[in-house]
Design an enzyme around this catalytic site. Structure first.
Site, mmCIF file in Angstrom:
data_model
loop_
_atom_site.group_PDB
_atom_site.id
_atom_site.type_symbol
_atom_site.label_atom_id
_atom_site.label_comp_id
_atom_site.label_asym_id
_atom_site.label_seq_id
_atom_site.Cartn_x
_atom_site.Cartn_y
_atom_site.Cartn_z
ATOM 1 N N ARG A 183 2.050 0.695 14.943
ATOM 2 C CA ARG A 183 1.828 0.548 13.506
ATOM 3 C C ARG A 183 2.106 -0.866 13.069
ATOM 4 N NH1 ARG A 183 5.656 4.715 10.356
ATOM 5 N NH2 ARG A 183 4.712 3.726 8.552
ATOM 6 N N HIS B 223 13.226 11.865 3.579
ATOM 7 C CA HIS B 223 12.604 13.111 3.994
ATOM 8 C C HIS B 223 12.386 14.075 2.835
ATOM 9 C CE1 HIS B 223 10.450 15.420 6.637
ATOM 10 N NE2 HIS B 223 10.943 16.430 5.966
ATOM 11 N N THR C 112 6.686 26.821 5.956
ATOM 12 C CA THR C 112 5.400 26.218 5.629
ATOM 13 C C THR C 112 4.277 27.100 6.148
ATOM 14 O OG1 THR C 112 6.518 24.120 6.017
ATOM 15 C CG2 THR C 112 4.162 24.039 5.628
ATOM 16 N N ASP D 228 6.418 22.234 -26.199
ATOM 17 C CA ASP D 228 6.425 20.889 -25.623
ATOM 18 C C ASP D 228 7.540 20.852 -24.579
ATOM 19 O OD1 ASP D 228 6.362 17.926 -25.223
ATOM 20 O OD2 ASP D 228 5.139 17.996 -27.021
ATOM 21 N N SER E 128 13.107 6.700 -13.976
ATOM 22 C CA SER E 128 12.040 7.455 -14.632
ATOM 23 C C SER E 128 11.908 8.844 -14.027
ATOM 24 C CB SER E 128 10.727 6.676 -14.492
ATOM 25 O OG SER E 128 9.636 7.509 -14.735
ATOM 26 N N SER E 129 11.936 8.914 -12.680
ATOM 27 C CA SER E 129 11.812 10.206 -12.012
ATOM 28 C C SER E 129 12.960 11.127 -12.347
ATOM 29 C CB SER E 129 11.784 10.018 -10.498
ATOM 30 O OG SER E 129 10.590 9.439 -10.102
ATOM 31 N N TYR F 33 8.729 15.958 0.789
ATOM 32 C CA TYR F 33 8.562 17.305 0.253
ATOM 33 C C TYR F 33 8.387 17.276 -1.241
ATOM 34 C CZ TYR F 33 9.192 18.858 4.875
ATOM 35 O OH TYR F 33 8.984 19.044 6.203
ATOM 36 N N HIS G 60 0.851 -1.191 0.000
ATOM 37 C CA HIS G 60 0.000 0.000 0.000
ATOM 38 C C HIS G 60 0.886 1.239 0.000
ATOM 39 C CE1 HIS G 60 -3.018 2.955 1.210
ATOM 40 N NE2 HIS G 60 -2.306 3.232 2.275
ATOM 41 N N GLU H 226 11.893 13.238 -0.002
ATOM 42 C CA GLU H 226 10.831 12.588 -0.776
ATOM 43 C C GLU H 226 9.452 13.103 -0.374
ATOM 44 O OE1 GLU H 226 10.362 10.678 -3.228
ATOM 45 O OE2 GLU H 226 8.339 9.908 -2.886
ATOM 46 N N LYS I 12 3.657 30.022 3.931
ATOM 47 C CA LYS I 12 2.827 29.723 2.760
ATOM 48 C C LYS I 12 1.347 29.702 3.131
ATOM 49 C CE LYS I 12 4.561 27.073 -0.560
ATOM 50 N NZ LYS I 12 5.414 27.846 -1.448
ATOM 51 N N SER J 231 -1.674 27.141 -5.212
ATOM 52 C CA SER J 231 -1.310 28.543 -5.444
ATOM 53 C C SER J 231 -1.851 29.065 -6.752
ATOM 54 C CB SER J 231 0.211 28.705 -5.452
ATOM 55 O OG SER J 231 0.743 28.287 -4.228
ATOM 56 N N HIS K 251 14.864 12.817 12.106
ATOM 57 C CA HIS K 251 13.712 12.879 13.003
ATOM 58 C C HIS K 251 12.846 11.630 12.825
ATOM 59 C CE1 HIS K 251 11.600 15.265 9.606
ATOM 60 N NE2 HIS K 251 11.031 14.095 9.634
ATOM 61 N N HIS K 252 13.173 10.800 11.842
ATOM 62 C CA HIS K 252 12.500 9.514 11.713
ATOM 63 C C HIS K 252 13.207 8.462 12.560
ATOM 64 C CE1 HIS K 252 10.218 10.929 8.150
ATOM 65 N NE2 HIS K 252 11.316 11.615 7.909
ATOM 66 N N TRP L 181 6.990 -0.018 3.892
ATOM 67 C CA TRP L 181 7.469 0.674 2.678
ATOM 68 C C TRP L 181 8.876 1.213 2.875
ATOM 69 C CZ3 TRP L 181 8.761 5.680 0.963
ATOM 70 C CH2 TRP L 181 8.732 6.693 1.945
#
Lengths: 531, 405
Positions: A455, A258, A333, A111, A174-175, A262, A82, A260, A336, A273, A307-308, A147
């Site tokens: 979890r 991390h 943040t 293009d 790809s990314s 963002y 998932h 990722e 914004k 926006s 922090h993880h 994951w």
């Protein structure tokens, strides 16, 4: 000619020297940014449904204490896949789809810079997606290490772990190629007069996101390659029996992980926006500040990864540094959020579906931001690490954040893609149903986490029953809302409906609204001049 | 690609009604189960030292650090709530008043350096303030010096091992496993509404009240995590590494936690139970444990009779093996059946002993070398003589001693 529907009337588009393929070749050999955008969106929606099905399996099992449907091994496969499918198969490709469709239109380019590499970027995703989903059918089932794929648990997984690693490598490639395309396009192909500080914020957020992707995807590739060699080639990067360091895996993974998250939210900020100023009929407040805030978030995202890892045993100095650095990210943040509200303030607002989703995003994403702030406080994190509080937090920012913004963007830009207005009443139903069921699903998880429910548990102490039941009911409701979206909003709006004007939104500004709806196959073959 | 225009044709109507029927069916099914299992949910009571029914906040604190953290959390919540109400009060006011439908005309302003600086600096100060409040706790949690008792908690797949390595009780050592009946109840899909469901172990960690207990964590195989929310303690148990944490419990009682790092299929089934007792009760417990250990100290040179060894082996099997291989030895899916197994029935015991000592399948079958020689000999003998396996073979502890070399 619509970019989505292949009508054979060629009236109304510029003459071009070459024909373009029809039928299956049009899609397999696509080099047009609109077609490739459509492909990405179709792929990501399919993966969203598959990932959603896995979530429903999880919530079905967790509806009551006891194992009713699945054994814990299979349950762990569901939680792992998932996560992987939603992150790498749904959210990231969806934003890339938006980038492909909208960036050339917004900057007045014909293009993307590298049209054929663009095709390759997309088609790489399909075998990767098939491998990820197909891993359930390999011997031993899908990977079941979460994951985050922590070592050394990953060293115990069956062959699907290797397939998963291969799939992630492909997705990473790809990314990276997509990001190169986006950066080169934005930096080189803006229409004359469109300086960087005149670009729509969506282009800015993607420019910054693309740099983040190029910086961190190779780091993930490193981590999973080391896992692969530990598994099969006798290395001991993470295997303690050979002198390896499991915590090093976590450092490498989260150095990717991390930024990722963002990567998954900055384009959402860009979409919102665009929409809020349009429906407030007022320019975005503090454009320059928004650009700097986005850049600050991106830079700060590199220095907060541990922090993880507050419970892994790092020295006190490390804990203090990462606590303060993480809390700092709240500042840009917050800036914004304030800027969006200042855009709404004293505007002349109307609440069509795109605006509903954007305001909903603002409200619910910020709640996720607050729980993130609370998790940033190390001593509190010690209590909440690996509990349902974390699950609540990241679903608030990823679903109510990224996914809501994606829906907002769909409703906003779909008239441009399809040439038809979606049904406004049904859009509103989709919004309210999703907002309510989302909160019913994930709000109780804060309580479960505070109460200590861990979890990735297939079964739980009986005292957690009621909140789990509520969450499961909400989850099924949320899933149903998305099925409703597909059959009652998306499909009808592709096939027909009220014709959309070039600019169906009274307050919307931007080059994309100067071309017809649906956008012709080729647009801006002659660059417009921007004042 | 030709698109047909039948968005309202009979086929799609049928599809739509089929969908709604499926939807109603699912909801009906869920509501039905809700009704029948509401009994389950409401029968359960709070577990003192463990989760409360529908608990909304952190556990009631039993250590000073936990109470500091609880206060910190409340302070953070209040700050966040105040900001939330302020910010969204403004937003909702705007939503209600600044609408086109009310005739409100849009203002023209779209930037203000002063305002940007203000709402950068003020949150910055708030955030640094929050960090400063927390710093004291971070430092205090890390200070594991001068402990009265030091206990090593080792995470195994899937249980905890406790070794009292320093202080009163030194030398006591045992495994703490989830009560097997709870595991069976879980599989049944209809567990009874008991208050300590999935939290009951055979041997709890016992510690004296008001003493500083240092917990050293490590693991035998993959990363686990040792946690007791009432103490605000959580520390990863990492194989090949040694980490530590500490607590000083201020109230006598039973406190519960669970493994907090995904460690494989039985991750949900390795709870933690810490029994905090008075100083006198602790001394009595230490005494009792030492006597038990002396009595239990299996002499690996003892020669056992088949019946005795099989009886002993059955206990070992139920505590360690039945969770995967099942009480009837049938296994399931990738877990090998022991009943009728070639390896188990073989005349040459070496392969089965090797699997016991070293594991198999790349860790899918864990190694069990941490069990004593007598325990391994007993359980191997049991599998060779249980169910329909009737080899009549006996594996003596001395054979395990030799195999370890």
């Amino acid at each position: 000619m619509s970019a989505v529907l292949d009508n054979h009337g060629h009236a109304g588009h510029d003459d071009h020297a070459h024909g373009h393929p029809h039928g299956w070749r049009r899609w397999v050999f696509a080099t047009n940014h609109k077609d490739i955008g459509t492909l990405y969106l179709l792929f990501s929606f399919t993966m969203l449904m598959i990932g959603g099905l896995l979530a429903l399996f999880i919530r079905l099992e967790l509806f009551q204490p006891g194992l009713q449907y699945f054994n814990p091994e299979l349950f762990n496969q569901f939680t792992t896949m998932h996560g992987l499918i939603m992150v790498f198969g749904a959210i990231m490709p969806a934003f890339v789809g938006f980038a492909n469709w909208m960036i050339p239109l917004q900057i007045g380019a014909a293009d993307m810079a590298f049209a054929r590499m663009n095709n390759f970027s997309f088609w790489l995703m399909v075998p990767a997606g098939i491998m990820l989903v197909g891993s359930f059918f390999m011997p031993g089932g899908a990977p079941a290490a979460g994951w985050t794929l922590y070592a050394p648990l990953t060293l115990q997984m069956g062959p699907s772990m290797d397939a998963g690693i291969f799939a992630m490598h492909i997705l990473g490639a790809s990314s990276i190629m997509g990001s190169i395309n986006i950066i080169v396009t934005i930096l080189n192909m803006r229409a004359p007069g469109m300086t960087l500080m005149k670009m729509p914020l969506f282009a800015w957020t993607w420019l910054i996101t693309a740099y983040l992707l190029i910086a961190v995807m190779p780091v993930l590739a490193g981590a999973i390659t080391m896992t692969l060699t530990d598994r099969h080639f006798g290395t001991s990067f993470f295997n303690p029996a050979g002198g390896g360091d499991p915590v090093m895996y976590q450092h490498i993974f989260w150095f990717f992980g991390h930024p990722e998250v963002y990567i998954m939210i900055l384009p959402a900020f860009g979409i919102v926006s665009a929409i809020i100023p349009a429906f407030a009929r007022k320019k975005l407040f503090g454009y320059t500040s928004m650009v700097y805030a986005t850049a600050s978030i991106a830079i700060l995202s590199f220095i907060v990864w541990a922090h993880h890892m507050f419970t892994t045993g790092m020295p006190v100095t490390g804990q203090l540094f990462f606590m303060y650095a993480t809390m700092l990210i709240a500042v840009p943040t917050g800036v914004k959020v304030f800027n969006w509200i200042a855009t709404m303030w004293k505007g002349s607002m109307s609440f069509e579906t795109p605006m509903l989703w954007s305001v909903g995003f603002l409200f619910v994403f910020t709640m996720g931001g607050f729980t993130g702030l609370i998790l940033a406080i190390t001593p509190v994190d010690i209590q909440l690490q690996d509990t349902y509080y974390v699950v609540a937090h990241f679903h608030y920012v990823l679903v109510a954040g990224s996914l809501f913004a994606l829906f907002a963007g769909f409703y906003y830009w779909a008239p441009k893609w399809t040439g038809f207005m979606y049904n406004e009443t049904r859009g509103k139903i989709h919004f309210w149903a999703s907002l309510i069921t989302f909160n019913v699903t994930f709000f109780p998880m804060h309580f479960l986490g505070l109460a200590g429910m861990p979890r990735r548990y297939a079964d739980y102490a009986a005292q957690f029953t009621d909140f789990n039941m509520i969450a499961s009911i909400g989850a099924f409701g949320f899933g149903l809302s998305q099925v409703y979206f597909l059959f009652f909003v998306v499909l009808p709006s592709i096939r027909g409906g009220e014709k959309a004007a070039a600019n169906p939104w009274e307050g919307a500004e931007g080059l994309e609204w100067t071309v017809p709806s649906p956008a012709p196959f080729h647009t801006f073959e002659t660059p417009p001049t921007v004042k | 690609m030709k698109m047909d225009k039948q968005s309202a044709g009979p086929a799609s109507l049928a599809r739509r009604s089929a969908l709604s029927r499926a939807a109603l069916g699912t909801i009906g099914g869920l509501v039905g189960t809700l009704g029948s299992s509401a009994a389950l949910a409401s029968a359960v009571k709070d577990l003192p030292g463990g989760p409360a029914v529908n608990q909304l906040n952190l556990h009631p604190a039993v250590t000073r650090i936990a109470s500091d953290i609880s206060n910190l959390h409340i302070a953070m919540l209040v700050i966040c709530l105040v900001i939330f109400v302020a910010v969204f009060g403004v937003m909702f006011y705007s939503i209600f008043k600044h609408r086109k439908s009310l005739g409100h005309k849009p203002a023209q302003f779209h930037e203000s350096v002063a305002v940007e600086i203000a709402w950068t600096v003020i949150p910055f100060i708030i955030v640094i303030g929050m960090g400063a409040m927390a710093t004291r706790s971070v430092v205090a949690m890390k200070d594991t010096t001068n402990a009265d008792i030091t206990i090593k908690a080792t995470g195994y797949q899937w249980k905890w091992g406790y070794d009292y390595i320093k202080g009163e009780g030194e030398g006591i050592s045992f495994l703490s496993t989830l009560d097997y009946s709870h595991r069976v109840a879980s599989n049944s899909g209809k567990p009874e509404a008991i208050d300590n469901y999935l939290l009951k172990v055979d041997n709890a960690m016992v510690v004296p009240v008001d003493k500083k207990i240092r917990i050293i964590t490590t693991a035998n195989d993959v990363i686990h995590a040792w946690a007791v929310p009432a103490f605000a303690v959580k520390q990863d148990a990492i194989p090949g590494f040694v980490r530590d944490t500490w607590f000083r419990a201020e109230k006598i009682g039973d406190y519960y936690g669970q493994c907090q790092e995904l460690c494989g299929k039985e991750h949900a089934y390795m709870p933690i139970h810490v029994k905090v007792v008075s100083q006198e009760d602790y001394a009595k417990w230490v005494d009792g444990e030492k006597k038990k250990a002396a009595a239990k100290a299996d002499d690996p040179s003892k020669v056992w009779q088949l019946a005795d060894l099989v009886a002993r082996g059955e206990k070992v099997y139920n505590a360690n093996c039945a969770a995967c291989h099942k009480a009837d030895g049938a296994g399931a899916g990738p877990i090998k059946a022991l009943v009728g197994s070639k390896v188990v029935l073989a005349d040459d015991k070496a392969q089965q002993i090797a699997i016991m000592l070293n594991g198999a399948g790349g860790g899918a079958m864990p190694a069990w070398k941490q069990l004593s020689d007598t325990e391994i000999a007993a359980v191997v003998t049991y599998t060779k003589n249980a169910w329909t396996n009737k080899t009549g073979q006996v594996v003596q502890p001395a054979e395990i001693v030799a195999a370890r070399k």
